[in-house]
Design a protein around this motif. Sequence first.
Motif, PDB file in Angstrom:
ATOM      1  N   TYR A  96      22.751  48.586 -23.844  1.00 16.49           N
ATOM      2  CA  TYR A  96      22.047  47.614 -24.671  1.00 16.49           C
ATOM      3  C   TYR A  96      20.699  48.201 -25.100  1.00 16.49           C
ATOM      4  CZ  TYR A  96      25.462  44.022 -23.663  1.00 16.49           C
ATOM      5  OH  TYR A  96      26.627  43.300 -23.608  1.00 16.49           O
ATOM      6  N   TYR A  97      20.442  48.101 -26.398  1.00 16.51           N
ATOM      7  CA  TYR A  97      19.229  48.663 -26.973  1.00 16.51           C
ATOM      8  C   TYR A  97      18.355  47.560 -27.555  1.00 16.51           C
ATOM      9  CZ  TYR A  97      21.682  53.147 -26.793  1.00 16.51           C
ATOM     10  OH  TYR A  97      22.360  54.263 -26.376  1.00 16.51           O
ATOM     11  N   CYS A  98      17.113  47.581 -27.202  1.00 17.80           N
ATOM     12  CA  CYS A  98      16.135  46.720 -27.838  1.00 17.80           C
ATOM     13  C   CYS A  98      15.794  47.303 -29.199  1.00 17.80           C
ATOM     14  CB  CYS A  98      14.897  46.645 -26.966  1.00 17.80           C
ATOM     15  SG  CYS A  98      13.572  45.600 -27.601  1.00 17.80           S
ATOM     16  N   ALA A  99      15.535  46.425 -30.172  1.00 20.86           N
ATOM     17  CA  ALA A  99      15.224  46.875 -31.523  1.00 20.86           C
ATOM     18  C   ALA A  99      14.117  46.026 -32.116  1.00 20.86           C
ATOM     19  CB  ALA A  99      16.466  46.807 -32.397  1.00 20.86           C
ATOM     20  N   ALA A 100      13.373  46.617 -33.031  1.00 24.13           N
ATOM     21  CA  ALA A 100      12.302  45.886 -33.715  1.00 24.13           C
ATOM     22  C   ALA A 100      12.174  46.389 -35.134  1.00 24.13           C
ATOM     23  CB  ALA A 100      10.981  46.058 -32.969  1.00 24.13           C
ATOM     24  N   ASP A 101      11.767  45.486 -35.997  1.00 21.02           N
ATOM     25  CA  ASP A 101      11.565  45.841 -37.401  1.00 21.02           C
ATOM     26  C   ASP A 101      10.645  44.810 -38.041  1.00 21.02           C
ATOM     27  OD1 ASP A 101      13.166  47.812 -39.513  1.00 21.02           O
ATOM     28  OD2 ASP A 101      12.332  46.004 -40.431  1.00 21.02           O
ATOM     29  N   SER A 102       9.879  45.258 -39.034  1.00 25.90           N
ATOM     30  CA  SER A 102       8.985  44.329 -39.722  1.00 25.90           C
ATOM     31  C   SER A 102       9.753  43.334 -40.590  1.00 25.90           C
ATOM     32  CB  SER A 102       7.978  45.093 -40.575  1.00 25.90           C
ATOM     33  OG  SER A 102       8.658  45.858 -41.550  1.00 25.90           O
ATOM     34  N   GLN A 103      11.020  43.665 -40.882  1.00 28.84           N
ATOM     35  CA  GLN A 103      11.850  42.766 -41.681  1.00 28.84           C
ATOM     36  C   GLN A 103      12.947  42.131 -40.824  1.00 28.84           C
ATOM     37  OE1 GLN A 103      11.061  42.065 -44.910  1.00 28.84           O
ATOM     38  NE2 GLN A 103       9.271  43.360 -44.585  1.00 28.84           N
ATOM     39  N   SER A 104      14.037  42.804 -40.659  1.00 30.10           N
ATOM     40  CA  SER A 104      15.175  42.288 -39.901  1.00 30.10           C
ATOM     41  C   SER A 104      15.733  43.384 -39.003  1.00 30.10           C
ATOM     42  CB  SER A 104      16.260  41.788 -40.851  1.00 30.10           C
ATOM     43  OG  SER A 104      17.453  41.511 -40.139  1.00 30.10           O
ATOM     44  N   VAL A 105      16.200  42.998 -37.837  1.00 27.97           N
ATOM     45  CA  VAL A 105      16.822  43.986 -36.941  1.00 27.97           C
ATOM     46  C   VAL A 105      18.332  43.974 -37.064  1.00 27.97           C
ATOM     47  CG1 VAL A 105      14.925  43.909 -35.295  1.00 27.97           C
ATOM     48  CG2 VAL A 105      16.896  42.386 -34.976  1.00 27.97           C
ATOM     49  N   LEU A 106      18.849  43.222 -38.013  1.00 23.40           N
ATOM     50  CA  LEU A 106      20.300  43.102 -38.141  1.00 23.40           C
ATOM     51  C   LEU A 106      20.930  44.465 -38.451  1.00 23.40           C
ATOM     52  CD1 LEU A 106      22.716  41.223 -38.142  1.00 23.40           C
ATOM     53  CD2 LEU A 106      22.324  40.804 -40.569  1.00 23.40           C
ATOM     54  N   GLN A 107      20.309  45.215 -39.349  1.00 21.42           N
ATOM     55  CA  GLN A 107      20.840  46.529 -39.718  1.00 21.42           C
ATOM     56  C   GLN A 107      19.719  47.555 -39.751  1.00 21.42           C
ATOM     57  OE1 GLN A 107      22.737  45.849 -43.491  1.00 21.42           O
ATOM     58  NE2 GLN A 107      24.694  45.358 -42.548  1.00 21.42           N
ATOM     59  N   LEU A 108      19.942  48.687 -39.112  1.00 24.22           N
ATOM     60  CA  LEU A 108      19.035  49.833 -39.157  1.00 24.22           C
ATOM     61  C   LEU A 108      17.583  49.457 -38.849  1.00 24.22           C
ATOM     62  CD1 LEU A 108      20.473  51.696 -42.266  1.00 24.22           C
ATOM     63  CD2 LEU A 108      20.915  52.141 -39.844  1.00 24.22           C
ATOM     64  N   PRO A 109      17.324  48.882 -37.685  1.00 24.88           N
ATOM     65  CA  PRO A 109      15.935  48.613 -37.317  1.00 24.88           C
ATOM     66  C   PRO A 109      15.121  49.892 -37.265  1.00 24.88           C
ATOM     67  CG  PRO A 109      17.455  47.543 -35.798  1.00 24.88           C
ATOM     68  CD  PRO A 109      18.267  48.459 -36.652  1.00 24.88           C
ATOM     69  N   ALA A 110      13.832  49.775 -37.494  1.00 23.20           N
ATOM     70  CA  ALA A 110      12.976  50.957 -37.530  1.00 23.20           C
ATOM     71  C   ALA A 110      12.656  51.482 -36.133  1.00 23.20           C
ATOM     72  CB  ALA A 110      11.685  50.638 -38.271  1.00 23.20           C
ATOM     73  N   TYR A 111      12.667  50.600 -35.153  1.00 28.48           N
ATOM     74  CA  TYR A 111      12.279  50.987 -33.795  1.00 28.48           C
ATOM     75  C   TYR A 111      13.391  50.655 -32.806  1.00 28.48           C
ATOM     76  CZ  TYR A 111       7.610  51.201 -35.798  1.00 28.48           C
ATOM     77  OH  TYR A 111       6.524  51.500 -36.573  1.00 28.48           O
ATOM     78  N   TRP A 112      13.582  51.582 -31.856  1.00 26.26           N
ATOM     79  CA  TRP A 112      14.604  51.402 -30.827  1.00 26.26           C
ATOM     80  C   TRP A 112      14.014  51.696 -29.453  1.00 26.26           C
ATOM     81  CZ3 TRP A 112      19.257  49.422 -32.021  1.00 26.26           C
ATOM     82  CH2 TRP A 112      19.742  49.581 -33.328  1.00 26.26           C
ATOM     83  N   GLY A 113      14.554  51.005 -28.461  1.00 20.08           N
ATOM     84  CA  GLY A 113      14.271  51.370 -27.085  1.00 20.08           C
ATOM     85  C   GLY A 113      15.228  52.449 -26.620  1.00 20.08           C
ATOM     86  N   GLN A 114      15.078  52.846 -25.366  1.00 25.23           N
ATOM     87  CA  GLN A 114      15.884  53.947 -24.842  1.00 25.23           C
ATOM     88  C   GLN A 114      17.253  53.488 -24.367  1.00 25.23           C
ATOM     89  OE1 GLN A 114      13.630  52.336 -23.160  1.00 25.23           O
ATOM     90  NE2 GLN A 114      14.354  52.078 -21.052  1.00 25.23           N
ATOM     91  N   GLY A 115      17.449  52.198 -24.234  1.00 21.82           N
ATOM     92  CA  GLY A 115      18.737  51.663 -23.816  1.00 21.82           C
ATOM     93  C   GLY A 115      18.795  51.384 -22.327  1.00 21.82           C
ATOM     94  N   THR A 116      19.528  50.357 -21.972  1.00 21.76           N
ATOM     95  CA  THR A 116      19.772  50.026 -20.570  1.00 21.76           C
ATOM     96  C   THR A 116      21.248  49.673 -20.417  1.00 21.76           C
ATOM     97  OG1 THR A 116      19.006  48.695 -18.685  1.00 21.76           O
ATOM     98  CG2 THR A 116      19.117  47.580 -20.814  1.00 21.76           C
ATOM     99  N   ARG A 117      21.859  50.198 -19.367  1.00 17.86           N
ATOM    100  CA  ARG A 117      23.313  50.056 -19.220  1.00 17.86           C
ATOM    101  C   ARG A 117      23.662  48.780 -18.481  1.00 17.86           C
ATOM    102  NH1 ARG A 117      27.112  53.738 -19.970  1.00 17.86           N
ATOM    103  NH2 ARG A 117      25.507  55.376 -20.048  1.00 17.86           N
ATOM    104  N   VAL A 118      24.660  48.100 -19.024  1.00 18.85           N
ATOM    105  CA  VAL A 118      25.222  46.900 -18.393  1.00 18.85           C
ATOM    106  C   VAL A 118      26.696  47.152 -18.132  1.00 18.85           C
ATOM    107  CG1 VAL A 118      25.796  44.466 -18.696  1.00 18.85           C
ATOM    108  CG2 VAL A 118      23.565  45.330 -19.460  1.00 18.85           C
ATOM    109  N   ILE A 119      27.114  46.941 -16.907  1.00 16.42           N
ATOM    110  CA  ILE A 119      28.519  47.099 -16.537  1.00 16.42           C
ATOM    111  C   ILE A 119      29.005  45.788 -15.951  1.00 16.42           C
ATOM    112  CG2 ILE A 119      30.175  48.348 -15.099  1.00 16.42           C
ATOM    113  CD1 ILE A 119      28.196  50.703 -15.101  1.00 16.42           C
ATOM    114  N   VAL A 120      30.058  45.251 -16.559  1.00 14.80           N
ATOM    115  CA  VAL A 120      30.636  43.994 -16.091  1.00 14.80           C
ATOM    116  C   VAL A 120      31.997  44.313 -15.493  1.00 14.80           C
ATOM    117  CG1 VAL A 120      31.313  41.648 -16.678  1.00 14.80           C
ATOM    118  CG2 VAL A 120      29.438  42.759 -17.927  1.00 14.80           C
TER     119      VAL A 120
END
Length: 122
Positions: A96-120
């Motif tokens: 799972y990656y956190c995302a941020a953007d000045s407009q929308s994060v729906l597609q191609l956000p400008a900023y990403w986190g490094q990711g965190t793994r979830v296992i179910v």
Amino acid sequence: QEQLVESGGGLVQAGGSLRLSCTAPGQPFSTYSMGWHRQTPGKEREFVGSISWTGGSTYYSDAVKGRFTVTRDIGKYTVTVYLQMNSLKPDDTAVYYCAADSQSVLQLPAYWGQGTRVIVSS
């Protein structure tokens, strides 16, 4: 330089719950749309959910609607976005990656986190 820092991933049984956190500097991210995407091996990264820059609107993919909730907390110097995941299924297993953007994060956000793994587990 990392700006979005995720935490909270791990292993959980099917039907269980987990909460992910993403913390970012308040400037400029307190006025950005923020949210979450996820990715499994061999698949494209997919949108999960987001919250608008005002905090007044949230959006979810059909796959998680009704089970996942995105919330935001703005502190004095940082902003934290949460992804509360309930009724987890094995299909939710992903990075799972956190995302941020000045407009929308729906597609191609400008900023990403490094990711965190979830296992179910089933």
